[in-house]
Scaffold this active site. Sequence first.
Site, PDB file in Angstrom:
ATOM      1  N   ASP A   1      47.617  41.658  39.682  1.00 57.92           N
ATOM      2  CA  ASP A   1      46.478  41.510  38.784  1.00 57.92           C
ATOM      3  C   ASP A   1      45.200  41.837  39.544  1.00 57.92           C
ATOM      4  OD1 ASP A   1      48.217  40.627  36.834  1.00 57.92           O
ATOM      5  OD2 ASP A   1      47.884  38.509  37.272  1.00 57.92           O
ATOM      6  N   LYS A   2      44.208  42.339  38.837  1.00 51.32           N
ATOM      7  CA  LYS A   2      42.948  42.740  39.457  1.00 51.32           C
ATOM      8  C   LYS A   2      42.372  41.644  40.336  1.00 51.32           C
ATOM      9  CE  LYS A   2      38.284  44.404  38.296  1.00 51.32           C
ATOM     10  NZ  LYS A   2      37.359  44.803  37.192  1.00 51.32           N
TER      11      LYS A   2
END
Length: 242
Positions: A58-59
């Site tokens: 995830d970012k």
Amino acid sequence: MLYEDAELIVIDKTAGMAAHPAPGSETGTLVNALLHHCAGSLSGIGGVARPGIVHRLDKETSGVMVAAKTDRAHAGLSALFATHDIERTYLALTRGAPSPKQGRIETRIGRSSSDRKKMAVLKSGGRDAITDYVVQQSYGTPAKATASPMASRVACTLHTGRTHQIRVHMASMGSPILGDPVYGSGSPTASVRAAIAQAGLTRQALHAAVLGFVHPTTGEKLRFETAPPADMAMLETLLAAL
């Protein structure tokens, strides 16, 4: 960068960096950085938008990632991920603590019926999701002997790689990851909220600490381990003082 040869590259991704271009994150992505570093020599299997990318974080999750520089390595790494022959352990700082302190979470995960942007544990449909976890440390003495601690550090080992798997699984145990804007339902205690603010944590407290695999072309066993970045390290120091 943690490792590089002619076939693949291993990096310690910073929080805030998207793996590949997407709406709202067209630049400053891992793909952009790798294309620049590798002078364009990344596997083309992922297509124009995702060259070399065989898995993702995830970012706002930091930690170890591997990318393929050749199609041969891409195919080999993808096969390892598909058969779950990859060692992947994450460190999470959670609200409270999952009970029991060690166990396996085995559910099905798919899109939430109430919010298509979220994933959820489903009774039917979805895909198998398996996470082993162990509470390594707890913080904040509970007022009652039967109550949970204020926060914990939990090591989570993935046996599948579903979208948001650890975030969903920890939330399903009543111990969402601190700072998680999507799955962090319920508020931590005032002292934990103060520690989060003081540490400057503006993301979910989740770090991909360990990545181990057999090199897809040389057969060499590779294993990489990195410590959580400054925001999580500071938060843990503050939690330990509660």
